[in-house]
Scaffold this active site. Structure first.
Site, PDB file in Angstrom:
ATOM      1  N   LEU A   1      12.036 -20.178  -4.939  1.00 43.48           N
ATOM      2  CA  LEU A   1      11.123 -19.213  -4.306  1.00 43.48           C
ATOM      3  C   LEU A   1       9.822 -19.168  -5.100  1.00 43.48           C
ATOM      4  O   LEU A   1       9.848 -19.014  -6.326  1.00 43.48           O
ATOM      5  CB  LEU A   1      11.803 -17.830  -4.327  1.00 43.48           C
ATOM      6  CG  LEU A   1      10.974 -16.592  -4.018  1.00 43.48           C
ATOM      7  CD1 LEU A   1      10.496 -16.616  -2.570  1.00 43.48           C
ATOM      8  CD2 LEU A   1      11.805 -15.330  -4.239  1.00 43.48           C
TER       9      LEU A   1
ATOM     10  N   ASP B   1       0.834  -1.213   0.000  1.00 47.69           N
ATOM     11  CA  ASP B   1       0.000   0.000   0.000  1.00 47.69           C
ATOM     12  C   ASP B   1       0.866   1.259   0.000  1.00 47.69           C
ATOM     13  O   ASP B   1       1.969   1.247   0.540  1.00 47.69           O
ATOM     14  CB  ASP B   1      -0.903  -0.048   1.242  1.00 47.69           C
ATOM     15  CG  ASP B   1      -2.107   0.867   1.104  1.00 47.69           C
ATOM     16  OD1 ASP B   1      -2.312   1.441   0.007  1.00 47.69           O
ATOM     17  OD2 ASP B   1      -2.831   1.028   2.097  1.00 47.69           O
TER      18      ASP B   1
ATOM     19  N   HIS C   1       3.034   3.539  -8.788  1.00 46.71           N
ATOM     20  CA  HIS C   1       2.983   2.093  -9.044  1.00 46.71           C
ATOM     21  C   HIS C   1       4.292   1.620  -9.682  1.00 46.71           C
ATOM     22  O   HIS C   1       4.803   0.553  -9.352  1.00 46.71           O
ATOM     23  CB  HIS C   1       1.795   1.758  -9.947  1.00 46.71           C
ATOM     24  CG  HIS C   1       0.469   2.072  -9.310  1.00 46.71           C
ATOM     25  ND1 HIS C   1       0.148   1.651  -8.045  1.00 46.71           N
ATOM     26  CD2 HIS C   1      -0.608   2.774  -9.755  1.00 46.71           C
ATOM     27  CE1 HIS C   1      -1.066   2.070  -7.724  1.00 46.71           C
ATOM     28  NE2 HIS C   1      -1.547   2.764  -8.746  1.00 46.71           N
TER      29      HIS C   1
HETATM   30  C1  FPP Z   1      -1.742   0.168  -3.480  1.00 45.14           C
HETATM   31  O1  FPP Z   1      -1.326   1.514  -3.478  1.00 45.14           O
HETATM   32  C2  FPP Z   1      -1.210  -0.523  -4.622  1.00 45.14           C
HETATM   33  C3  FPP Z   1      -1.952  -1.139  -5.590  1.00 45.14           C
HETATM   34  C4  FPP Z   1      -3.420  -1.173  -5.622  1.00 45.14           C
HETATM   35  C5  FPP Z   1      -1.312  -1.798  -6.722  1.00 45.14           C
HETATM   36  C6  FPP Z   1      -0.062  -2.516  -6.410  1.00 45.14           C
HETATM   37  C7  FPP Z   1       0.757  -2.415  -7.585  1.00 45.14           C
HETATM   38  C8  FPP Z   1       2.098  -2.369  -7.632  1.00 45.14           C
HETATM   39  C9  FPP Z   1       3.019  -2.521  -6.495  1.00 45.14           C
HETATM   40  C10 FPP Z   1       2.708  -2.043  -8.903  1.00 45.14           C
HETATM   41  C11 FPP Z   1       3.223  -3.070  -9.747  1.00 45.14           C
HETATM   42  C12 FPP Z   1       2.646  -4.385  -9.659  1.00 45.14           C
HETATM   43  C13 FPP Z   1       3.218  -5.385 -10.259  1.00 45.14           C
HETATM   44  C14 FPP Z   1       2.720  -6.734  -9.962  1.00 45.14           C
HETATM   45  C15 FPP Z   1       4.338  -5.211 -11.165  1.00 45.14           C
HETATM   46  P1  FPP Z   1      -2.442   2.610  -3.576  1.00 45.14           P
HETATM   47  O2  FPP Z   1      -2.570   3.000  -5.002  1.00 45.14           O
HETATM   48  O3  FPP Z   1      -3.705   2.151  -2.928  1.00 45.14           O
HETATM   49  O4  FPP Z   1      -1.776   3.765  -2.748  1.00 45.14           O
HETATM   50  P2  FPP Z   1      -2.545   4.877  -1.894  1.00 45.14           P
HETATM   51  O5  FPP Z   1      -3.311   4.162  -0.811  1.00 45.14           O
HETATM   52  O6  FPP Z   1      -1.409   5.695  -1.350  1.00 45.14           O
HETATM   53  O7  FPP Z   1      -3.417   5.634  -2.834  1.00 45.14           O
END
Ligand code: FPP
Length: 235
Positions: A125, A14, A31
């Site tokens: 892994l 997150d 992201h």
């Molecule tokens: C949460 O942050 C994150 C996500 C919903 C997406 C997770 C994605 C990645 C780590 C990027 C790449 C993924 C892969 C598999 C390559 P948020 O957007 O909810 O953050 P916020 O709460 O600060 O808005």
């Protein structure tokens, strides 16, 4: 280094959006930076000898986001899987997917299926991407599969459903239960992630935003886990 290493680490990654906003950048850049945190995580996990990692990359609730952000996440995922596949193969990492295939863009499903196929014999892994994943949905589909099988075998009411029946039909099967669940970016909730598998997990919350998650952050979480006394309901 640690006497007690978790067999299965699950991470709610997150804070990508907040990381980007705090720097005046579009959310998609958060992201992208988050994907570099996955690279770091893999390097350290291999070094330490971690065996199973589940990453919450896209939840069944994330479809509520603006379509532009959804597209950006799946484009990033497509790029990530293709771009890192050589590294993943060379390092003996096995790619897995947990979640419903429906709704995932065709190209992303193809890339994931290809990565799963190409790495199926790797044993160092397990890297489990939880994509279009929801804990409730996973448990419901497990029951539906059990029912379907029993209808086929004509043994629908013959015996009670057991823990083993349910676990064998979870998306994560045959991964072991989660020992350590990490959630970054300060929120303290589970958000429908691996509900069945975290029954006895230690849950570690950190304020670090996912794009800032590095070796030190992981070592701190593992040290915290190492100092926990796990009782599994006993004394
Ligand atoms: C949460 O942050 C994150 C996500 C919903 C997406 C997770 C994605 C990645 C780590 C990027 C790449 C993924 C892969 C598999 C390559 P948020 O957007 O909810 O953050 P916020 O709460 O600060 O808005």
């Amino acid at each position: 280094m640690f006497s007690n290493l978790p067999e299965h680490v699950a991470i709610i990654m997150d804070g990508n959006g907040r990381w980007a906003t705090s720097k005046g950048l579009p959310r998609k850049d958060g992201h992208k930076e988050g994907s570099f945190a996955i690279d770091r995580l893999l390097e350290i996990s291999l070094e330490l000898g971690l065996k199973n990692i589940s990453l919450y990359a896209f939840s069944t609730e994330n479809w509520k986001r603006p379509i532009s952000e959804i597209n950006a996440i799946f484009e990033l995922l497509n790029f990530f899987i293709e771009d890192r596949l050589t590294f993943i193969k060379e390092k003996g990492i096995r790619v897995l997917h947990s979640g419903a295939k429906s709704k995932i863009p065709i190209l992303s499903n193809k890339k994931i299926e290809n990565a799963i196929e190409e790495t199926k014999n790797n044993t160092k892994l397990n890297l489990n991407f939880c994509l279009n994943y929801g804990g409730h949905e996973e448990i419901i589909q497990s029951f539906n599969k059990i029912l379907e099988n029993r209808i086929k075998l004509n043994e629908i009411l013959e015996k009670e459903i057991t823990i083993e029946d349910i676990e064998k039909n979870l998306y994560t099967y045959p991964l072991p239960p989660v020992d350590l669940l990490i959630r970054t970016a300060g929120e303290q909730r589970i958000s429908n992630f691996l509900l069945w598998q975290i029954a006895y997990a230690e849950i570690y919350f950190t304020n670090t935003l996912w794009p800032d998650f590095n070796k030190e952050a992981l070592m701190t979480a593992l040290e915290w886990y190492n100092n926990r006394v796990r009782k599994f309901g006993g004394l």
